[in-house]
Motif scaffolding. Structure first.
Motif, PDB file in Angstrom:
ATOM      1  N   ILE A   1       5.303   2.875  15.045  1.00  0.00           N
ATOM      2  CA  ILE A   1       5.784   3.827  16.048  1.00  0.00           C
ATOM      3  C   ILE A   1       5.844   3.166  17.419  1.00  0.00           C
ATOM      4  CG2 ILE A   1       5.182   5.918  17.335  1.00  0.00           C
ATOM      5  CD1 ILE A   1       6.457   6.547  14.693  1.00  0.00           C
ATOM      6  N   ALA A   2       4.820   2.375  17.761  1.00  0.00           N
ATOM      7  CA  ALA A   2       4.812   1.670  19.052  1.00  0.00           C
ATOM      8  C   ALA A   2       6.003   0.728  19.160  1.00  0.00           C
ATOM      9  CB  ALA A   2       3.499   0.893  19.213  1.00  0.00           C
ATOM     10  N   ILE A   3       6.257  -0.025  18.104  1.00  0.00           N
ATOM     11  CA  ILE A   3       7.395  -0.954  18.095  1.00  0.00           C
ATOM     12  C   ILE A   3       8.705  -0.188  18.194  1.00  0.00           C
ATOM     13  CG2 ILE A   3       8.627  -2.685  16.735  1.00  0.00           C
ATOM     14  CD1 ILE A   3       5.917  -3.510  15.560  1.00  0.00           C
ATOM     15  N   SER A   4       8.780   0.930  17.483  1.00  0.00           N
ATOM     16  CA  SER A   4       9.986   1.754  17.516  1.00  0.00           C
ATOM     17  C   SER A   4      10.250   2.277  18.925  1.00  0.00           C
ATOM     18  CB  SER A   4       9.841   2.933  16.539  1.00  0.00           C
ATOM     19  OG  SER A   4      10.949   3.803  16.626  1.00  0.00           O
ATOM     20  N   LEU A   5       9.200   2.693  19.626  1.00  0.00           N
ATOM     21  CA  LEU A   5       9.361   3.181  21.003  1.00  0.00           C
ATOM     22  C   LEU A   5       9.859   2.062  21.916  1.00  0.00           C
ATOM     23  CD1 LEU A   5       6.131   5.362  21.392  1.00  0.00           C
ATOM     24  CD2 LEU A   5       8.490   6.182  21.321  1.00  0.00           C
ATOM     25  N   VAL A   6       9.318   0.863  21.744  1.00  0.00           N
ATOM     26  CA  VAL A   6       9.782  -0.274  22.552  1.00  0.00           C
ATOM     27  C   VAL A   6      11.253  -0.545  22.267  1.00  0.00           C
ATOM     28  CG1 VAL A   6       9.549  -2.750  22.973  1.00  0.00           C
ATOM     29  CG2 VAL A   6       7.509  -1.354  22.687  1.00  0.00           C
ATOM     30  N   ALA A   7      11.592  -0.585  20.987  1.00  0.00           N
ATOM     31  CA  ALA A   7      12.971  -0.907  20.594  1.00  0.00           C
ATOM     32  C   ALA A   7      13.966   0.097  21.152  1.00  0.00           C
ATOM     33  CB  ALA A   7      13.069  -0.961  19.066  1.00  0.00           C
ATOM     34  N   SER A   8      13.599   1.387  21.123  1.00  0.00           N
ATOM     35  CA  SER A   8      14.552   2.407  21.570  1.00  0.00           C
ATOM     36  C   SER A   8      14.707   2.421  23.093  1.00  0.00           C
ATOM     37  CB  SER A   8      14.122   3.795  21.077  1.00  0.00           C
ATOM     38  OG  SER A   8      12.851   4.142  21.573  1.00  0.00           O
ATOM     39  N   GLN A   9      13.709   1.910  23.838  1.00  0.00           N
ATOM     40  CA  GLN A   9      13.865   1.797  25.293  1.00  0.00           C
ATOM     41  C   GLN A   9      14.741   0.595  25.657  1.00  0.00           C
ATOM     42  OE1 GLN A   9      12.622   4.556  26.627  1.00  0.00           O
ATOM     43  NE2 GLN A   9      11.853   4.825  24.556  1.00  0.00           N
TER      44      GLN A   9
ATOM     45  N   THR B   1      20.795   6.822   9.657  1.00  0.00           N
ATOM     46  CA  THR B   1      20.144   7.953  10.325  1.00  0.00           C
ATOM     47  C   THR B   1      20.308   9.229   9.510  1.00  0.00           C
ATOM     48  OG1 THR B   1      20.651   6.926  12.471  1.00  0.00           O
ATOM     49  CG2 THR B   1      19.964   9.228  12.493  1.00  0.00           C
ATOM     50  N   MET B   2      21.497   9.428   8.961  1.00  0.00           N
ATOM     51  CA  MET B   2      21.777  10.624   8.147  1.00  0.00           C
ATOM     52  C   MET B   2      20.877  10.707   6.930  1.00  0.00           C
ATOM     53  SD  MET B   2      25.916  11.077   7.908  1.00  0.00           S
ATOM     54  CE  MET B   2      25.740  12.088   6.435  1.00  0.00           C
ATOM     55  N   PHE B   3      20.828   9.630   6.183  1.00  0.00           N
ATOM     56  CA  PHE B   3      20.173   9.695   4.877  1.00  0.00           C
ATOM     57  C   PHE B   3      18.697   9.295   4.920  1.00  0.00           C
ATOM     58  CE2 PHE B   3      24.692   9.196   3.824  1.00  0.00           C
ATOM     59  CZ  PHE B   3      24.852  10.300   2.984  1.00  0.00           C
ATOM     60  N   GLY B   4      18.309   8.442   5.859  1.00  0.00           N
ATOM     61  CA  GLY B   4      16.931   7.961   5.877  1.00  0.00           C
ATOM     62  C   GLY B   4      15.991   8.749   6.755  1.00  0.00           C
ATOM     63  N   GLY B   5      16.539   9.556   7.708  1.00  0.00           N
ATOM     64  CA  GLY B   5      15.687  10.330   8.591  1.00  0.00           C
ATOM     65  C   GLY B   5      14.851   9.456   9.510  1.00  0.00           C
TER      66      GLY B   5
ATOM     67  N   THR C   1      13.899   0.546  10.769  1.00  0.00           N
ATOM     68  CA  THR C   1      14.989  -0.296  11.281  1.00  0.00           C
ATOM     69  C   THR C   1      14.674  -0.751  12.694  1.00  0.00           C
ATOM     70  OG1 THR C   1      16.209   1.713  11.914  1.00  0.00           O
ATOM     71  CG2 THR C   1      16.870   0.637   9.870  1.00  0.00           C
ATOM     72  N   ASP C   2      14.019   0.113  13.465  1.00  0.00           N
ATOM     73  CA  ASP C   2      13.598  -0.276  14.816  1.00  0.00           C
ATOM     74  C   ASP C   2      12.653  -1.476  14.775  1.00  0.00           C
ATOM     75  OD1 ASP C   2      15.076   1.698  15.968  1.00  0.00           O
ATOM     76  OD2 ASP C   2      13.385   2.991  16.491  1.00  0.00           O
ATOM     77  N   VAL C   3      11.750  -1.494  13.796  1.00  0.00           N
ATOM     78  CA  VAL C   3      10.791  -2.597  13.675  1.00  0.00           C
ATOM     79  C   VAL C   3      11.528  -3.914  13.439  1.00  0.00           C
ATOM     80  CG1 VAL C   3       8.932  -3.574  12.259  1.00  0.00           C
ATOM     81  CG2 VAL C   3       8.893  -1.142  12.874  1.00  0.00           C
ATOM     82  N   VAL C   4      12.480  -3.889  12.505  1.00  0.00           N
ATOM     83  CA  VAL C   4      13.278  -5.092  12.218  1.00  0.00           C
ATOM     84  C   VAL C   4      14.101  -5.495  13.429  1.00  0.00           C
ATOM     85  CG1 VAL C   4      15.122  -6.049  10.788  1.00  0.00           C
ATOM     86  CG2 VAL C   4      13.372  -4.596   9.748  1.00  0.00           C
ATOM     87  N   GLN C   5      14.741  -4.504  14.055  1.00  0.00           N
ATOM     88  CA  GLN C   5      15.595  -4.777  15.203  1.00  0.00           C
ATOM     89  C   GLN C   5      14.796  -5.274  16.402  1.00  0.00           C
ATOM     90  OE1 GLN C   5      17.386  -0.931  15.307  1.00  0.00           O
ATOM     91  NE2 GLN C   5      18.786  -1.363  13.618  1.00  0.00           N
TER      92      GLN C   5
ATOM     93  N   THR D   1      18.256   2.716  19.848  1.00  0.00           N
ATOM     94  CA  THR D   1      18.352   3.835  20.781  1.00  0.00           C
ATOM     95  C   THR D   1      19.237   4.942  20.229  1.00  0.00           C
ATOM     96  OG1 THR D   1      18.134   2.271  22.612  1.00  0.00           O
ATOM     97  CG2 THR D   1      18.912   4.480  23.148  1.00  0.00           C
ATOM     98  N   MET D   2      20.373   4.554  19.665  1.00  0.00           N
ATOM     99  CA  MET D   2      21.319   5.536  19.165  1.00  0.00           C
ATOM    100  C   MET D   2      20.767   6.305  17.971  1.00  0.00           C
ATOM    101  SD  MET D   2      25.249   4.925  17.963  1.00  0.00           S
ATOM    102  CE  MET D   2      26.263   6.296  17.406  1.00  0.00           C
ATOM    103  N   SER D   3      20.103   5.606  17.045  1.00  0.00           N
ATOM    104  CA  SER D   3      19.600   6.278  15.840  1.00  0.00           C
ATOM    105  C   SER D   3      18.503   7.282  16.188  1.00  0.00           C
ATOM    106  CB  SER D   3      19.074   5.245  14.837  1.00  0.00           C
ATOM    107  OG  SER D   3      18.023   4.480  15.394  1.00  0.00           O
ATOM    108  N   ALA D   4      17.587   6.892  17.089  1.00  0.00           N
ATOM    109  CA  ALA D   4      16.528   7.814  17.507  1.00  0.00           C
ATOM    110  C   ALA D   4      17.115   9.026  18.218  1.00  0.00           C
ATOM    111  CB  ALA D   4      15.545   7.092  18.424  1.00  0.00           C
TER     112      ALA D   4
END
Length: 583
Positions: free
Chosen positions: A67-75, A187-191, A198-202, A361-364
């Protein structure tokens, strides 16, 4: 200007071009394939229960570090990767204080904001506004959230498409369509699970690219010492301490606006709050936010340094004035071309980095937007079932994806992406921060006062921002063509005219005008207006007759002044294991 452009084209043909070879295409396609594969995995092979809770919050069983990594990625949107170095290149180091404001933002979120959501078992931050104030206040903020995201979404994905088109020559709208489609799919199918992983990888791709470009640029320029001396001589390291409301970037407007903006965007924006409260306990959320804060400062700090290195590289041969680049938003791809274009695969890594930032950012945003629209504006008017709700949210994500593709044609016409983003957010971010703080920190505040203060803040900022359009032109710090030896042989006579024509600004003799306000102050002014209106109104007009005050909706920092007990939020039994507690 025609002579300059023609000459620049001739000279540019002699410069090593940014070729996108088979290795680069392989790296880029591999990144997209991983994102697509994660969507397939969580959408078809690792599906949880077919519920809205599972689709939007992963059943509140998400892990702290992802979650922390995802938050960084989306910013770190494509906007950040592409425009922040350009901002540093043109206007100097002051914007880095926007990044440093995260040192204050994280404690504010950990001790003032997020505990309120956990203590009241709130998973939708706008639900808080309805419970604390009234439904009208919730609705006006959700509408603002939806409108702001709809204006921003095409920008998120257009920026990397711009970079890709710059280095490959492929039609920008074709790239926009392909990448938008992949983002919409996972985003549609994986929620939320697909979004987070994906954020972690990205994020890994982003860190690799940003750090490598910064390091290699430093080596090519001659070391950190050389970067420092050139940047200092060019005024890029000068900290502006002036409290001038019209100056584009100063320590004060960058730090203060950064504090309010990031607090609003991370802790009071559903696309982020949704992921934070998907963690099983408040302790997990706090740890995740601390990790996020360090990651944010590290990566964006490197990103701002890249802008200073960029100036050190081109301090005597500005690519924009030379005609090699059409506008500042294209400087970063050109810089990467120059620094790592000769290394196989590195152009592909950079483009993957920019697209990764945009996709995260877009997926979140799509995931949270679908939840807000369904629960606030669709569910009240239909017979709700979990499977029907998930279907509607997926259809909404699909339709919004189509809109993003079409919106790219409009974004293409804007000259300053960073300024546009701040202008869009300026209408709402100030009121968002203000109304939540009004609810959490002012016990006397009530629904009627909150609603009208939000209206006053948004209308005032809308007037200011619309009035400023086409009026403000900021002077860049000095840029020259003195080092462009081949170019100067042909256009020496036009240089002085060009330099003079590119320095625009507001006339100081006209005096202060509210429409000349720096866009960095927008969020601050919006919040101030809300407090100036909301606090007095809370004393002047009476609350609604059926309104009840619940002290548990106040921030825990007021617990010492208000006698009440916090709700005991227990973790789910199945995750109270030794392993999970360590994460």
């Amino acid at each position: 200007m025609e002579l300059l452009n023609e000459t620049a084209e001739i000279v540019n043909n002699g410069i090593s071009q940014f070729t996108f070879n088979a290795t680069d295409y392989t790296v880029f396609v591999f990144m997209l394939f991983i994102s697509f594969g994660i969507g397939v995995y969580f959408g078809f092979f690792a599906k949880g229960a077919d519920t809205t809770d599972e689709y939007l919050m992963g059943g509140k069983r998400m892990k702290t570090i992802p979650i922390a990594i995802s938050l960084v990625a989306s910013q770190l949107s494509g906007i950040s990767i592409m425009t922040i170095p350009s901002e540093m290149y043109s206007f100097g180091i002051n914007w880095c204080f926007n990044v440093m404001s995260m040192l204050i933002v994280v404690p504010i979120l950990c001790y003032v904001v997020i505990p309120v959501f956990y203590n009241n078992n709130i998973s939708n931050c706008y639900e808080y506004l309805e419970i604390r104030f009234n439904r009208k206040t919730r609705q006006i903020q959700t509408i603002a959230f939806i409108v702001t995201l709809f204006l921003m979404l095409p920008v998120f994905i257009f920026i990397p498409a711009l970079a890709f088109s710059q280095v490959t020559g492929i039609n920008i709208h074709l790239i926009n369509t392909i990448v938008c489609s992949i983002c919409v799919f996972y985003t549609m199918f994986g929620g939320i699970k697909a979004v987070v992983w994906t954020d972690v990888v990205q994020a890994f791709i982003m860190v690799t690219s940003v750090v490598l470009v910064g390091i290699l640029a430093t080596v090519k320029i001659g070391g950190i010492g050389e970067v420092y001396h050139i940047a200092k001589a060019g005024g890029r390291l000068n900290i502006n301490l002036a409290f001038d409301l019209t100056t584009r970037s100063t320590l004060w407007n960058c730090f203060i606006s950064g504090t309010l903006m990031w607090a609003s965007y991370v802790g009071l924006n559903q696309s982020c709050v949704q992921r934070i409260v998907s963690l099983p306990s408040l302790g997990h959320a706090k740890r995740s936010l601390v990790i996020f804060g360090f990651g944010f400062i590290l990566i964006l700090g490197f990103n701002t340094y890249t802008g200073i290195a960029m100036y050190s590289r081109y301090h005597d041969c500005d690519p924009i004035q030379a005609g090699f680049v059409q506008k500042t938003d294209k400087l970063m791809p050109y810089f990467v071309q120059d620094i790592v274009g000769h290394l196989k695969g590195m152009p592909g890594v950079f483009i993957s980095c920019v697209f990764s930032a945009a996709l995260s950012t877009m997926s979140a945003s799509l995931n949270s937007l679908s939840g807000i629209v369904y629960f606030d504006y669709i569910k009240p008017y239909i017979r709700h079932t979990e499977s029907r709700a998930n279907l509607i949210m997926k259809v909404f994500v699909f339709v919004t994806g189509i809109y993003c593709i079409l919106g790219g044609a409009v974004v293409e016409k804007f000259s300053s992406i960073l300024q546009m983003v701040y202008s869009i957010g300026g209408v709402t971010f100030g009121s968002v921060f203000g109304v939540f703080m009004l609810g959490m920190l002012v016990p006397r505040a009530h629904g009627r006062a909150a609603f009208w203060s939000v209206v006053a803040s948004m209308l005032a900022m809308l007037v200011i921002i619309l009035g400023a359009q086409g009026r403000i032109h900021y002077k860049t710090l000095p840029l020259t063509l003195d080092g462009c030896e081949e170019l100067n042989k042909t256009i020496a006579s036009t240089t002085s005219t060009l330099l003079h024509s590119t320095q625009h600004g507001t006339n100081a003799s006209e005096g202060f005008n509210i429409f000349d306000l720096s866009f960095n102050w927008y969020v601050v002014v919006g919040a101030i207006i809300l407090f100036v209106v909301g606090i007095p109104l809370s004393y002047i007009i009476p609350p609604e007759k059926d309104e009840k005050f619940n002290p548990k909706l106040l921030s825990p920092i007021l617990q010492y002044f208000m006698k009440y007990e916090l709700t005991n939020v227990e973790e789910m039994p199945e995750i109270l294991t030794k392993t999970n507690l360590k994460q």
